[in-house]
Structure formats: structure tokens, C-alpha cells
Design a protein around this motif. Structure first.
Motif, PDB file in Angstrom:
ATOM      1  N   SER A  16      77.224  10.982  63.309  1.00 26.99           N
ATOM      2  CA  SER A  16      76.237  10.164  62.616  1.00 26.99           C
ATOM      3  C   SER A  16      75.061  10.240  63.420  1.00 26.99           C
ATOM      4  CB  SER A  16      76.704   8.583  62.861  1.00 26.99           C
ATOM      5  OG  SER A  16      76.907   8.215  64.220  1.00 26.99           O
ATOM      6  N   ILE A  17      73.950  10.188  62.560  1.00 29.02           N
ATOM      7  CA  ILE A  17      72.716  10.162  62.945  1.00 29.02           C
ATOM      8  C   ILE A  17      72.217   8.523  63.457  1.00 29.02           C
ATOM      9  CG2 ILE A  17      70.062  10.199  62.334  1.00 29.02           C
ATOM     10  CD1 ILE A  17      70.886  12.568  60.485  1.00 29.02           C
ATOM     11  N   PHE A  18      71.916   8.668  64.580  1.00 28.72           N
ATOM     12  CA  PHE A  18      71.394   7.097  65.022  1.00 28.72           C
ATOM     13  C   PHE A  18      69.955   6.983  65.263  1.00 28.72           C
ATOM     14  CE2 PHE A  18      72.578   9.249  69.297  1.00 28.72           C
ATOM     15  CZ  PHE A  18      71.448   8.934  69.931  1.00 28.72           C
ATOM     16  N   TYR A  19      69.250   7.886  65.288  1.00 28.91           N
ATOM     17  CA  TYR A  19      67.733   7.742  65.659  1.00 28.91           C
ATOM     18  C   TYR A  19      67.151   8.877  65.042  1.00 28.91           C
ATOM     19  CZ  TYR A  19      63.330   7.183  68.286  1.00 28.91           C
ATOM     20  OH  TYR A  19      62.111   6.948  68.451  1.00 28.91           O
ATOM     21  N   SER A  34      67.015   5.769  82.843  1.00 28.44           N
ATOM     22  CA  SER A  34      66.412   5.180  83.730  1.00 28.44           C
ATOM     23  C   SER A  34      66.324   3.934  83.278  1.00 28.44           C
ATOM     24  CB  SER A  34      64.907   5.542  83.945  1.00 28.44           C
ATOM     25  OG  SER A  34      64.350   5.370  82.624  1.00 28.44           O
ATOM     26  N   GLY A  35      66.485   3.604  82.103  1.00 31.83           N
ATOM     27  CA  GLY A  35      66.666   2.037  81.788  1.00 31.83           C
ATOM     28  C   GLY A  35      65.304   1.701  81.147  1.00 31.83           C
ATOM     29  N   ILE A  36      64.173   2.390  81.118  1.00 32.58           N
ATOM     30  CA  ILE A  36      62.850   2.286  80.806  1.00 32.58           C
ATOM     31  C   ILE A  36      62.651   2.635  79.385  1.00 32.58           C
ATOM     32  CG2 ILE A  36      60.475   2.546  81.351  1.00 32.58           C
ATOM     33  CD1 ILE A  36      61.446   2.745  84.260  1.00 32.58           C
ATOM     34  N   SER A  37      62.525   1.797  78.552  1.00 35.66           N
ATOM     35  CA  SER A  37      62.382   1.912  77.020  1.00 35.66           C
ATOM     36  C   SER A  37      62.013   0.631  76.549  1.00 35.66           C
ATOM     37  CB  SER A  37      63.586   2.851  76.411  1.00 35.66           C
ATOM     38  OG  SER A  37      63.443   2.971  75.128  1.00 35.66           O
ATOM     39  N   CYS A  38      61.251   0.991  75.391  1.00 34.75           N
ATOM     40  CA  CYS A  38      60.990  -0.408  74.572  1.00 34.75           C
ATOM     41  C   CYS A  38      62.041  -0.518  73.292  1.00 34.75           C
ATOM     42  CB  CYS A  38      59.783  -0.432  73.973  1.00 34.75           C
ATOM     43  SG  CYS A  38      59.387   1.136  72.965  1.00 34.75           S
ATOM     44  N   ASN A  39      63.115   0.332  73.425  1.00 36.77           N
ATOM     45  CA  ASN A  39      64.107   0.364  72.073  1.00 36.77           C
ATOM     46  C   ASN A  39      65.401  -0.082  72.892  1.00 36.77           C
ATOM     47  OD1 ASN A  39      66.098   0.656  70.481  1.00 36.77           O
ATOM     48  ND2 ASN A  39      64.667   2.392  69.123  1.00 36.77           N
ATOM     49  N   PRO A  40      65.927  -1.087  73.283  1.00 36.30           N
ATOM     50  CA  PRO A  40      67.062  -1.330  73.761  1.00 36.30           C
ATOM     51  C   PRO A  40      68.416  -0.897  72.902  1.00 36.30           C
ATOM     52  CG  PRO A  40      66.333  -3.361  73.060  1.00 36.30           C
ATOM     53  CD  PRO A  40      65.294  -2.461  72.643  1.00 36.30           C
ATOM     54  N   TYR A  41      68.324  -0.761  71.540  1.00 36.22           N
ATOM     55  CA  TYR A  41      69.347  -0.335  70.763  1.00 36.22           C
ATOM     56  C   TYR A  41      69.661   1.133  70.821  1.00 36.22           C
ATOM     57  CZ  TYR A  41      67.546  -4.502  68.895  1.00 36.22           C
ATOM     58  OH  TYR A  41      67.256  -6.035  68.447  1.00 36.22           O
ATOM     59  N   LYS A  42      68.547   2.072  71.085  1.00 34.54           N
ATOM     60  CA  LYS A  42      68.706   3.486  71.018  1.00 34.54           C
ATOM     61  C   LYS A  42      69.437   3.475  72.670  1.00 34.54           C
ATOM     62  CE  LYS A  42      64.968   5.704  72.404  1.00 34.54           C
ATOM     63  NZ  LYS A  42      63.698   6.104  72.390  1.00 34.54           N
ATOM     64  N   ILE A  43      68.695   2.880  73.509  1.00 32.90           N
ATOM     65  CA  ILE A  43      69.205   3.216  74.859  1.00 32.90           C
ATOM     66  C   ILE A  43      70.705   2.865  75.243  1.00 32.90           C
ATOM     67  CG2 ILE A  43      68.678   2.456  77.399  1.00 32.90           C
ATOM     68  CD1 ILE A  43      66.731   4.139  76.201  1.00 32.90           C
ATOM     69  N   ASN A  56      71.708   2.353  59.174  1.00 34.02           N
ATOM     70  CA  ASN A  56      72.506   2.090  60.609  1.00 34.02           C
ATOM     71  C   ASN A  56      71.608   2.807  61.798  1.00 34.02           C
ATOM     72  OD1 ASN A  56      74.331   0.364  59.540  1.00 34.02           O
ATOM     73  ND2 ASN A  56      75.368   2.211  59.015  1.00 34.02           N
ATOM     74  N   LEU A  57      70.466   3.012  61.672  1.00 33.75           N
ATOM     75  CA  LEU A  57      69.497   3.670  62.864  1.00 33.75           C
ATOM     76  C   LEU A  57      69.355   2.688  63.716  1.00 33.75           C
ATOM     77  CD1 LEU A  57      66.846   5.781  60.750  1.00 33.75           C
ATOM     78  CD2 LEU A  57      69.203   6.568  61.664  1.00 33.75           C
ATOM     79  N   THR A  58      69.006   3.159  65.112  1.00 29.40           N
ATOM     80  CA  THR A  58      68.502   2.276  66.080  1.00 29.40           C
ATOM     81  C   THR A  58      67.131   2.515  66.194  1.00 29.40           C
ATOM     82  OG1 THR A  58      68.897   4.158  67.619  1.00 29.40           O
ATOM     83  CG2 THR A  58      70.754   3.009  67.536  1.00 29.40           C
TER      84      THR A  58
END
Length: 100
Positions: free
Chosen positions: A16-19, A37-46, A87-89
Motif C-alpha cells: 500500500s502507498i502510505f505517503y 532520528s525521530g526528527i520530523s514534523c510528521n509523526p504519522y509517517k515516522i 489512507n495516506l500519512t
């Protein structure tokens, strides 16, 4: 200069495509380092990427949807692609990212 593209990140567990994103160069691969690294402004994608890694995969799959684009074309196609998938992140509707 037509150096931009629109790409999809695909979950190798189910295909499935998620992003969907717009970028140039190594942009599709930088999501992996952001997740680690956990550094992102998108917690869903991470969260999605980290779940893929925890399942034993080295990375997500990448599919280039459109290539050899101007930045304007890439933004326009990114918006259309995001709108055509469920259902994309993604946390935005596209067309508002930086010079990736």
C-alpha cells in the motif's frame, strides 16, 4: 530546470502507498533517516516507517510517479496524487513543501 519528481512511499508488508511527496535528488530516502532520528514534523509517517523497520524490513519501497518536472509541475501533480489516494500519512494536501 526539470529536476523534480513526485514519488510514493510503499509499505513492503502489503504494497500500500502510505505517503506521496515531491522532491529532487535523494529526498525519498531522507524519510528513513528522519524516522530513525525521530526528527520530523510528521509523526504519522515516522510511526509507519518505524513499524516497517520493526517488522524486519530495511526500508520502504519507492515508486516514482512523475519525473523530469519543474518545481511548479511537481507541486501540482503532488496535490493531484495526494487527492487521489486514501489512507495516506501526509499531513497536508500537498503543494506547500520546501525545496526538497
Amino acid at each position: 530546470m526539470n529536476i523534480y519528481f513526485v514519488y510514493a512511499l510503499i509499505d513492503p508488508r502489503d504494497g500500500s502507498i502510505f505517503y506521496i511527496g515531491k522532491g529532487k535528488g535523494d529526498r525519498p530516502y531522507r524519510h528513513l533517516s528522519e524516522a530513525k532520528s525521530g526528527i520530523s514534523c510528521n509523526p504519522y509517517k515516522i510511526r509507519k516507517i518505524n513499524n516497517i523497520l520493526k517488522a524486519g524490513y530495511d526500508c520502504y519501497e519507492i515508486k516514482y510517479l512523475h519525473e523530469n518536472l519543474s518545481e511548479k509541475e511537481a507541486f501540482e501533480l503532488e496535490i493531484k496524487e495526494i487527492a487521489s489516494h486514501d489512507n495516506l500519512t501526509n499531513i497536508s494536501l500537498g503543494g506547500d513543501g520546501g525545496d526538497n
